[in-house]
Design a protein around this motif. Sequence first.
Motif, PDB file in Angstrom:
ATOM      1  N   ALA A  90      11.018 -58.080  -4.830  1.00 11.60           N
ATOM      2  CA  ALA A  90      11.894 -57.046  -4.271  1.00 11.60           C
ATOM      3  C   ALA A  90      13.364 -57.458  -4.282  1.00 11.60           C
ATOM      4  CB  ALA A  90      11.453 -56.693  -2.853  1.00 11.60           C
ATOM      5  N   GLY A  91      13.641 -58.756  -4.285  1.00 13.95           N
ATOM      6  CA  GLY A  91      15.026 -59.220  -4.292  1.00 13.95           C
ATOM      7  C   GLY A  91      15.790 -58.849  -5.550  1.00 13.95           C
ATOM      8  N   MET A  92      15.077 -58.540  -6.627  1.00  9.90           N
ATOM      9  CA  MET A  92      15.774 -58.201  -7.871  1.00  9.90           C
ATOM     10  C   MET A  92      16.615 -56.947  -7.728  1.00  9.90           C
ATOM     11  SD  MET A  92      13.086 -56.656 -10.609  1.00  9.90           S
ATOM     12  CE  MET A  92      11.469 -56.429  -9.939  1.00  9.90           C
ATOM     13  N   PHE A  93      16.274 -56.081  -6.796  1.00 13.99           N
ATOM     14  CA  PHE A  93      17.017 -54.838  -6.637  1.00 13.99           C
ATOM     15  C   PHE A  93      18.409 -55.074  -6.048  1.00 13.99           C
ATOM     16  CE2 PHE A  93      12.570 -53.736  -6.770  1.00 13.99           C
ATOM     17  CZ  PHE A  93      12.573 -52.792  -7.775  1.00 13.99           C
ATOM     18  N   ASP A  94      18.614 -56.265  -5.472  1.00 14.55           N
ATOM     19  CA  ASP A  94      19.940 -56.633  -4.966  1.00 14.55           C
ATOM     20  C   ASP A  94      20.861 -57.097  -6.088  1.00 14.55           C
ATOM     21  OD1 ASP A  94      18.954 -56.174  -2.409  1.00 14.55           O
ATOM     22  OD2 ASP A  94      18.426 -58.274  -2.096  1.00 14.55           O
ATOM     23  N   HIS A  95      20.317 -57.406  -7.253  1.00 14.85           N
ATOM     24  CA  HIS A  95      21.092 -58.016  -8.326  1.00 14.85           C
ATOM     25  C   HIS A  95      21.140 -57.215  -9.621  1.00 14.85           C
ATOM     26  CE1 HIS A  95      21.132 -61.535  -5.767  1.00 14.85           C
ATOM     27  NE2 HIS A  95      19.825 -61.433  -5.667  1.00 14.85           N
ATOM     28  N   LEU A  96      20.287 -56.219  -9.750  1.00 14.96           N
ATOM     29  CA  LEU A  96      20.210 -55.461 -10.996  1.00 14.96           C
ATOM     30  C   LEU A  96      20.468 -53.985 -10.755  1.00 14.96           C
ATOM     31  CD1 LEU A  96      16.965 -57.109 -12.423  1.00 14.96           C
ATOM     32  CD2 LEU A  96      19.311 -57.609 -13.108  1.00 14.96           C
ATOM     33  N   ASP A  97      21.116 -53.351 -11.715  1.00 13.93           N
ATOM     34  CA  ASP A  97      21.364 -51.916 -11.652  1.00 13.93           C
ATOM     35  C   ASP A  97      20.364 -51.216 -12.566  1.00 13.93           C
ATOM     36  OD1 ASP A  97      22.298 -49.340 -11.534  1.00 13.93           O
ATOM     37  OD2 ASP A  97      24.170 -49.759 -12.612  1.00 13.93           O
ATOM     38  N   PHE A  98      19.399 -50.563 -11.964  1.00 12.93           N
ATOM     39  CA  PHE A  98      18.356 -49.891 -12.733  1.00 12.93           C
ATOM     40  C   PHE A  98      18.747 -48.465 -13.117  1.00 12.93           C
ATOM     41  CE2 PHE A  98      16.016 -53.311 -10.775  1.00 12.93           C
ATOM     42  CZ  PHE A  98      15.130 -53.694 -11.772  1.00 12.93           C
ATOM     43  N   ASP A  99      19.891 -47.986 -12.648  1.00 14.65           N
ATOM     44  CA  ASP A  99      20.298 -46.609 -12.925  1.00 14.65           C
ATOM     45  C   ASP A  99      20.491 -46.334 -14.410  1.00 14.65           C
ATOM     46  OD1 ASP A  99      20.186 -45.995 -10.249  1.00 14.65           O
ATOM     47  OD2 ASP A  99      22.322 -46.346  -9.912  1.00 14.65           O
TER      48      ASP A  99
END
Length: 168
Positions: A90-99
């Motif tokens: 879940a921490g990856m969402f703090d570092h990656l822009d999936f938009d």
Amino acid sequence: LSLEDRDPYAVMEDICNLNTDMGDEMAEALLDANPHLFKCRPVLTEMAYRRTVGDEVSRTRQYREPQGEAPTSLRELASELSMANFNRSAGMFDHLDFDVCRQFVLIGCGWLPTTLFLVHEKTDVPELVGLDIVPEAIQTSNALAKRLGYWRVRTVLQGGNAYDYDNA
């Protein structure tokens, strides 16, 4: 018994209990003071892998066939260990822009592709692809994705070195 002959679940549980009893700071100090302990790393890595895969296989194999009651969410199906892997990602969402991501590719997705399922839950990435070289893992993970309603997830029997990443 040598480390290799012990049950991987028992070894990992003993290590986790030791770390819990010692605390992270003391465990780090122990490793710093005793670098020879790192010689056990390959065996412990193999044991952790066997434990994780064994857990995933036993929990997911029963859901591959359409008979029986289907889980309605990953949380119903996954073990504590699998959920720990799920939550760790879940921490990856703090570092990656999936938009702007059109395709998310996970190499070595395994029997229970928790990271793909997490990305499905947390993003609108149109295509989530898992790659693995174990046919039964692919069959099982595709069946689970379908039963859980994760329609953007598909897994493919292919190694990461042969995949076409043009859309990723």
